[in-house]
Scaffold this active site. Structure first.
Site: not given
Ligand code: NDP
Length: 296
Positions: A96, A200
Protein backbone atom coordinates in the site's frame (compact mmCIF):
# COMPACT_ATOMS: atom_id res chain seq x y z
CA UNK A 1 14.13 -44.83 1.76
CA UNK A 2 12.41 -45.42 -1.57
CA UNK A 3 14.10 -43.97 -4.64
CA UNK A 4 10.65 -42.86 -5.75
CA UNK A 5 10.46 -39.96 -3.32
CA UNK A 6 9.48 -36.53 -4.57
CA UNK A 7 9.60 -32.96 -3.30
CA UNK A 8 7.76 -29.93 -4.74
CA UNK A 9 8.41 -26.25 -4.04
CA UNK A 10 5.74 -23.82 -5.24
CA UNK A 11 6.79 -20.52 -6.84
CA UNK A 12 10.42 -21.60 -7.11
CA UNK A 13 11.73 -19.92 -10.25
CA UNK A 14 13.28 -17.19 -8.07
CA UNK A 15 13.89 -16.00 -4.51
CA UNK A 16 13.56 -18.20 -1.44
CA UNK A 17 11.72 -20.91 -3.38
CA UNK A 18 14.58 -21.19 -5.88
CA UNK A 19 17.14 -21.38 -3.04
CA UNK A 20 15.00 -24.02 -1.32
CA UNK A 21 15.04 -26.14 -4.49
CA UNK A 22 18.82 -25.71 -4.54
CA UNK A 23 19.11 -26.92 -0.93
CA UNK A 24 16.75 -29.85 -1.53
CA UNK A 25 18.61 -30.90 -4.70
CA UNK A 26 21.74 -31.19 -2.57
CA UNK A 27 20.14 -32.96 0.41
CA UNK A 28 16.85 -34.70 -0.48
CA UNK A 29 16.97 -38.34 -1.54
CA UNK A 30 14.60 -38.26 -4.47
CA UNK A 31 13.32 -36.01 -7.27
CA UNK A 32 13.01 -32.28 -6.59
CA UNK A 33 10.54 -30.23 -8.62
CA UNK A 34 11.13 -26.57 -9.33
CA UNK A 35 7.71 -25.20 -10.25
CA UNK A 36 6.74 -21.90 -11.81
CA UNK A 37 3.56 -20.31 -13.07
CA UNK A 38 5.51 -19.25 -16.15
CA UNK A 39 7.10 -22.14 -18.03
CA UNK A 40 9.83 -20.04 -19.64
CA UNK A 41 10.98 -18.54 -16.31
CA UNK A 42 10.82 -21.98 -14.69
CA UNK A 43 12.89 -23.72 -17.36
CA UNK A 44 15.47 -20.91 -17.27
CA UNK A 45 15.77 -21.39 -13.48
CA UNK A 46 16.22 -25.15 -13.95
CA UNK A 47 19.01 -24.50 -16.46
CA UNK A 48 20.73 -22.20 -13.94
CA UNK A 49 20.81 -25.00 -11.38
CA UNK A 50 21.97 -27.57 -13.95
CA UNK A 51 24.97 -25.32 -14.65
CA UNK A 52 26.11 -25.86 -11.05
CA UNK A 53 25.63 -29.60 -11.28
CA UNK A 54 22.18 -29.93 -9.69
CA UNK A 55 19.36 -31.91 -11.31
CA UNK A 56 15.99 -30.36 -10.50
CA UNK A 57 12.96 -31.39 -12.54
CA UNK A 58 10.32 -28.95 -13.74
CA UNK A 59 6.53 -28.81 -13.64
CA UNK A 60 4.30 -25.83 -14.39
CA UNK A 61 2.24 -24.70 -11.41
CA UNK A 62 0.11 -21.60 -11.00
CA UNK A 63 -1.74 -21.79 -7.70
CA UNK A 64 -4.28 -19.25 -8.99
CA UNK A 65 -5.35 -21.82 -11.57
CA UNK A 66 -7.14 -24.84 -10.11
CA UNK A 67 -6.62 -26.93 -13.25
CA UNK A 68 -2.85 -26.33 -13.00
CA UNK A 69 -2.81 -27.70 -9.42
CA UNK A 70 -4.96 -30.66 -10.45
CA UNK A 71 -2.58 -31.45 -13.35
CA UNK A 72 0.38 -31.45 -10.94
CA UNK A 73 -1.49 -33.70 -8.50
CA UNK A 74 -2.37 -36.23 -11.21
CA UNK A 75 1.18 -36.19 -12.55
CA UNK A 76 2.68 -36.79 -9.08
CA UNK A 77 0.21 -39.55 -8.34
CA UNK A 78 0.86 -41.33 -11.64
CA UNK A 79 4.65 -40.89 -11.58
CA UNK A 80 5.53 -41.19 -7.88
CA UNK A 81 2.42 -42.62 -6.27
CA UNK A 82 2.07 -39.44 -4.19
CA UNK A 83 4.09 -36.62 -2.67
CA UNK A 84 6.75 -36.64 0.08
CA UNK A 85 7.63 -32.96 0.54
CA UNK A 86 5.53 -29.89 -0.21
CA UNK A 87 6.87 -26.38 0.36
CA UNK A 88 4.07 -23.84 -0.03
CA UNK A 89 6.26 -20.88 -0.91
CA UNK A 90 4.39 -19.03 -3.71
CA UNK A 91 3.06 -15.66 -2.61
CA UNK A 92 2.74 -12.04 -3.65
CA UNK A 93 3.09 -8.69 -1.92
CA UNK A 94 1.29 -5.63 -3.26
CA UNK A 95 2.32 -2.84 -0.92
CA UNK A 96 0.00 0.00 0.00
CA UNK A 97 1.67 3.20 -1.12
CA UNK A 98 1.03 6.77 -0.07
CA UNK A 99 -1.77 8.42 -2.03
CA UNK A 100 -3.38 5.10 -2.91
CA UNK A 101 -7.18 5.19 -2.90
CA UNK A 102 -9.41 3.03 -0.70
CA UNK A 103 -10.58 1.30 -3.89
CA UNK A 104 -7.03 0.32 -4.78
CA UNK A 105 -6.47 -0.89 -1.21
CA UNK A 106 -9.60 -3.04 -1.58
CA UNK A 107 -8.40 -4.42 -4.93
CA UNK A 108 -5.04 -5.25 -3.40
CA UNK A 109 -6.76 -6.94 -0.48
CA UNK A 110 -8.70 -9.19 -2.90
CA UNK A 111 -5.65 -10.06 -5.01
CA UNK A 112 -3.23 -10.69 -2.16
CA UNK A 113 -5.71 -12.70 -0.10
CA UNK A 114 -6.63 -14.77 -3.17
CA UNK A 115 -3.07 -15.95 -3.86
CA UNK A 116 -1.52 -16.00 -0.41
CA UNK A 117 -4.43 -17.44 1.57
CA UNK A 118 -7.33 -18.80 -0.51
CA UNK A 119 -5.31 -20.35 -3.35
CA UNK A 120 -2.63 -21.68 -1.00
CA UNK A 121 -5.45 -23.29 1.01
CA UNK A 122 -6.96 -24.73 -2.18
CA UNK A 123 -3.58 -26.12 -3.30
CA UNK A 124 -3.33 -27.86 0.09
CA UNK A 125 -6.82 -29.32 -0.27
CA UNK A 126 -5.88 -30.71 -3.69
CA UNK A 127 -2.39 -31.98 -2.80
CA UNK A 128 -2.79 -33.20 0.80
CA UNK A 129 -4.76 -36.33 -0.19
CA UNK A 130 -1.70 -37.61 -2.10
CA UNK A 131 0.80 -36.98 0.72
CA UNK A 132 2.56 -40.18 1.65
CA UNK A 133 3.27 -41.39 5.21
CA UNK A 134 6.20 -39.37 6.72
CA UNK A 135 5.50 -36.46 4.34
CA UNK A 136 6.74 -33.02 5.34
CA UNK A 137 4.83 -29.83 4.56
CA UNK A 138 6.24 -26.33 5.03
CA UNK A 139 4.05 -23.25 4.79
CA UNK A 140 5.93 -20.00 4.21
CA UNK A 141 4.48 -17.50 6.63
CA UNK A 142 6.38 -14.43 7.83
CA UNK A 143 7.14 -12.46 10.97
CA UNK A 144 4.34 -10.30 9.54
CA UNK A 145 2.09 -13.35 9.90
CA UNK A 146 2.64 -13.52 13.67
CA UNK A 147 -0.63 -13.11 15.56
CA UNK A 148 0.69 -10.07 17.43
CA UNK A 149 0.62 -8.19 14.10
CA UNK A 150 -3.04 -7.63 14.95
CA UNK A 151 -2.50 -4.83 17.43
CA UNK A 152 -4.72 -3.24 20.05
CA UNK A 153 -6.41 -3.99 23.35
CA UNK A 154 -9.94 -2.95 22.35
CA UNK A 155 -12.49 -5.75 22.48
CA UNK A 156 -12.76 -6.34 18.70
CA UNK A 157 -9.00 -6.83 18.33
CA UNK A 158 -8.85 -9.02 21.47
CA UNK A 159 -11.77 -11.13 20.20
CA UNK A 160 -10.31 -11.42 16.72
CA UNK A 161 -6.98 -12.63 18.12
CA UNK A 162 -8.80 -15.07 20.41
CA UNK A 163 -10.74 -16.54 17.47
CA UNK A 164 -7.60 -16.94 15.34
CA UNK A 165 -5.68 -18.46 18.24
CA UNK A 166 -8.42 -20.86 19.27
CA UNK A 167 -7.32 -24.52 19.29
CA UNK A 168 -10.85 -25.29 18.07
CA UNK A 169 -10.76 -22.94 15.06
CA UNK A 170 -12.18 -24.71 11.98
CA UNK A 171 -11.35 -24.27 8.29
CA UNK A 172 -14.82 -22.81 7.73
CA UNK A 173 -14.39 -20.27 10.53
CA UNK A 174 -10.95 -19.25 9.29
CA UNK A 175 -12.13 -18.90 5.67
CA UNK A 176 -15.00 -16.80 6.92
CA UNK A 177 -12.65 -14.51 8.92
CA UNK A 178 -10.46 -14.06 5.83
CA UNK A 179 -13.55 -13.27 3.71
CA UNK A 180 -14.64 -10.84 6.41
CA UNK A 181 -11.37 -8.91 6.00
CA UNK A 182 -11.75 -8.71 2.20
CA UNK A 183 -15.43 -7.69 2.38
CA UNK A 184 -14.75 -5.09 5.09
CA UNK A 185 -11.73 -3.74 3.17
CA UNK A 186 -14.01 -3.18 0.16
CA UNK A 187 -16.12 -0.89 2.35
CA UNK A 188 -13.11 0.67 4.07
CA UNK A 189 -14.39 -0.82 7.34
CA UNK A 190 -11.78 -3.47 8.19
CA UNK A 191 -10.57 -1.73 11.36
CA UNK A 192 -14.12 -1.99 12.77
CA UNK A 193 -13.60 -5.75 12.93
CA UNK A 194 -10.18 -5.54 14.60
CA UNK A 195 -8.01 -5.84 11.45
CA UNK A 196 -4.95 -3.57 11.23
CA UNK A 197 -5.43 -0.14 9.60
CA UNK A 198 -4.50 0.32 5.93
CA UNK A 199 -0.74 0.47 5.71
CA UNK A 200 2.18 -0.66 3.61
CA UNK A 201 1.86 -4.37 4.52
CA UNK A 202 -1.74 -4.69 5.82
CA UNK A 203 -3.20 -7.09 3.25
CA UNK A 204 -0.02 -9.16 3.26
CA UNK A 205 -0.09 -9.29 7.09
CA UNK A 206 -3.67 -10.58 7.11
CA UNK A 207 -2.91 -13.13 4.38
CA UNK A 208 0.09 -14.50 6.30
CA UNK A 209 -1.81 -14.57 9.61
CA UNK A 210 -4.30 -16.64 7.63
CA UNK A 211 -1.54 -19.01 6.44
CA UNK A 212 -0.26 -19.44 10.00
CA UNK A 213 -3.72 -20.04 11.49
CA UNK A 214 -4.37 -22.49 8.64
CA UNK A 215 -1.17 -24.40 9.43
CA UNK A 216 -2.30 -24.88 13.03
CA UNK A 217 -5.59 -26.42 11.89
CA UNK A 218 -3.81 -28.59 9.30
CA UNK A 219 -1.43 -29.80 12.02
CA UNK A 220 -4.40 -30.86 14.18
CA UNK A 221 -5.76 -32.80 11.21
CA UNK A 222 -2.45 -34.55 10.53
CA UNK A 223 -2.25 -35.57 14.19
CA UNK A 224 -5.35 -37.73 13.64
CA UNK A 225 -4.61 -38.73 10.04
CA UNK A 226 -4.46 -42.46 9.31
CA UNK A 227 -1.23 -41.87 7.36
CA UNK A 228 1.74 -42.10 9.69
CA UNK A 229 3.90 -39.15 10.75
CA UNK A 230 2.88 -36.34 8.41
CA UNK A 231 4.44 -33.16 9.81
CA UNK A 232 3.58 -29.55 8.94
CA UNK A 233 5.14 -26.31 10.20
CA UNK A 234 4.99 -22.61 9.29
CA UNK A 235 8.13 -20.56 9.00
CA UNK A 236 9.50 -17.03 8.99
CA UNK A 237 12.45 -17.31 6.57
CA UNK A 238 14.06 -14.03 7.68
CA UNK A 239 14.17 -10.69 5.93
CA UNK A 240 15.56 -11.85 2.61
CA UNK A 241 16.90 -10.02 -0.41
CA UNK A 242 14.44 -11.01 -3.16
CA UNK A 243 12.10 -9.36 -5.63
CA UNK A 244 9.42 -9.35 -2.91
CA UNK A 245 11.57 -7.27 -0.54
CA UNK A 246 12.80 -5.04 -3.39
CA UNK A 247 16.18 -6.66 -2.68
CA UNK A 248 16.34 -4.77 0.63
CA UNK A 249 16.38 -7.89 2.82
CA UNK A 250 19.47 -8.58 4.89
CA UNK A 251 19.73 -12.32 4.21
CA UNK A 252 20.70 -13.98 0.94
CA UNK A 253 18.04 -16.28 -0.56
CA UNK A 254 20.29 -19.21 0.44
CA UNK A 255 20.18 -18.10 4.10
CA UNK A 256 16.42 -17.56 3.74
CA UNK A 257 16.07 -21.14 2.55
CA UNK A 258 17.87 -22.60 5.59
CA UNK A 259 14.82 -22.97 7.87
CA UNK A 260 12.32 -23.93 5.10
CA UNK A 261 14.63 -26.65 3.74
CA UNK A 262 15.47 -27.90 7.26
CA UNK A 263 11.74 -28.28 7.95
CA UNK A 264 11.25 -30.01 4.59
CA UNK A 265 13.92 -32.56 5.55
CA UNK A 266 12.89 -33.28 9.17
CA UNK A 267 13.73 -36.93 9.88
CA UNK A 268 11.10 -39.67 10.27
CA UNK A 269 9.13 -39.66 13.53
CA UNK A 270 10.54 -36.32 14.67
CA UNK A 271 9.01 -35.08 17.94
CA UNK A 272 9.34 -31.37 17.25
CA UNK A 273 8.85 -28.97 15.58
CA UNK A 274 5.31 -30.05 14.70
CA UNK A 275 2.62 -27.51 13.90
CA UNK A 276 5.09 -24.86 15.08
CA UNK A 277 5.92 -21.32 14.00
CA UNK A 278 9.61 -21.61 13.25
CA UNK A 279 11.98 -18.67 13.06
CA UNK A 280 14.75 -18.36 10.43
CA UNK A 281 17.31 -19.53 13.01
CA UNK A 282 15.24 -22.75 13.46
CA UNK A 283 13.95 -21.82 16.92
CA UNK A 284 10.30 -22.31 17.75
CA UNK A 285 8.38 -19.11 18.47
CA UNK A 286 5.02 -19.05 20.26
CA UNK A 287 2.68 -17.86 17.47
CA UNK A 288 0.07 -16.60 19.89
CA UNK A 289 2.07 -14.93 22.65
CA UNK A 290 5.48 -14.38 21.11
CA UNK A 291 7.84 -12.83 21.86
CA UNK A 292 9.31 -12.61 18.40
CA UNK A 293 13.10 -12.62 18.32
CA UNK A 294 14.66 -9.32 17.25
CA UNK A 295 15.41 -8.92 13.56
CA UNK A 296 19.05 -9.29 12.55
P1 NDP B 1 9.61 -13.57 -4.59
O1 NDP B 1 8.65 -12.50 -4.99
O2 NDP B 1 11.06 -13.40 -4.85
O3 NDP B 1 9.16 -14.97 -5.22
C1 NDP B 1 7.84 -15.37 -5.13
C2 NDP B 1 7.63 -16.57 -6.01
O4 NDP B 1 6.25 -16.94 -5.97
C3 NDP B 1 7.96 -16.25 -7.48
O5 NDP B 1 8.55 -17.38 -8.07
C4 NDP B 1 6.58 -16.01 -8.08
O6 NDP B 1 6.51 -16.25 -9.48
C5 NDP B 1 5.79 -17.06 -7.29
N1 NDP B 1 4.35 -16.88 -7.41
C6 NDP B 1 3.61 -15.78 -7.19
N2 NDP B 1 2.31 -16.02 -7.44
C7 NDP B 1 2.23 -17.31 -7.85
C8 NDP B 1 1.19 -18.15 -8.27
N3 NDP B 1 -0.07 -17.73 -8.38
N4 NDP B 1 1.46 -19.45 -8.57
C9 NDP B 1 2.72 -19.92 -8.49
N5 NDP B 1 3.77 -19.15 -8.14
C10 NDP B 1 3.52 -17.87 -7.83
O7 NDP B 1 9.35 -13.80 -3.04
P2 NDP B 1 10.30 -14.40 -1.88
O8 NDP B 1 11.20 -15.42 -2.42
O9 NDP B 1 10.83 -13.26 -1.11
O10 NDP B 1 9.20 -15.06 -0.95
C11 NDP B 1 8.99 -16.46 -0.87
C12 NDP B 1 8.07 -16.72 0.31
O11 NDP B 1 8.67 -16.25 1.52
C13 NDP B 1 6.73 -16.01 0.20
O12 NDP B 1 5.72 -16.84 0.71
C14 NDP B 1 6.92 -14.79 1.10
O13 NDP B 1 5.70 -14.31 1.57
C15 NDP B 1 7.78 -15.36 2.19
N6 NDP B 1 8.56 -14.37 2.94
C16 NDP B 1 9.52 -13.60 2.32
C17 NDP B 1 10.26 -12.69 3.06
C18 NDP B 1 11.34 -11.86 2.43
O14 NDP B 1 11.98 -11.06 3.18
N7 NDP B 1 11.62 -11.95 1.14
C19 NDP B 1 10.03 -12.50 4.51
C20 NDP B 1 9.01 -13.36 5.05
C21 NDP B 1 8.31 -14.25 4.29
P3 NDP B 1 6.90 -15.12 -10.57
O15 NDP B 1 8.40 -15.12 -10.66
O16 NDP B 1 6.21 -15.60 -11.79
O17 NDP B 1 6.36 -13.81 -10.05
Amino acid sequence: MSQNRVAVVTGSNQGIGFATVKALCANFEGSVYLTSRNEERGLAAVEELKKIGLQPKFHQLDINDESSVLRLRDYLKDTYGGLDVLVNNAAILLPFKEGMSDDTFAEHACTVMQTNYFDTHRACKILFPILKPHARVVNLSSMLGHLTQIPGEDSVAVNLRAKLASPDLTYEELDSLMHNFVDAAKKGEHTKYGWPASGYYTTYIVSKIGVSALTRIQHRDFERDSREDIVINHVHPGYVSTQMSDYKGVLTPEKGAVAPSWLALLPPNVQEPKGAFVWCDKTIVDWVKGPMPPLD
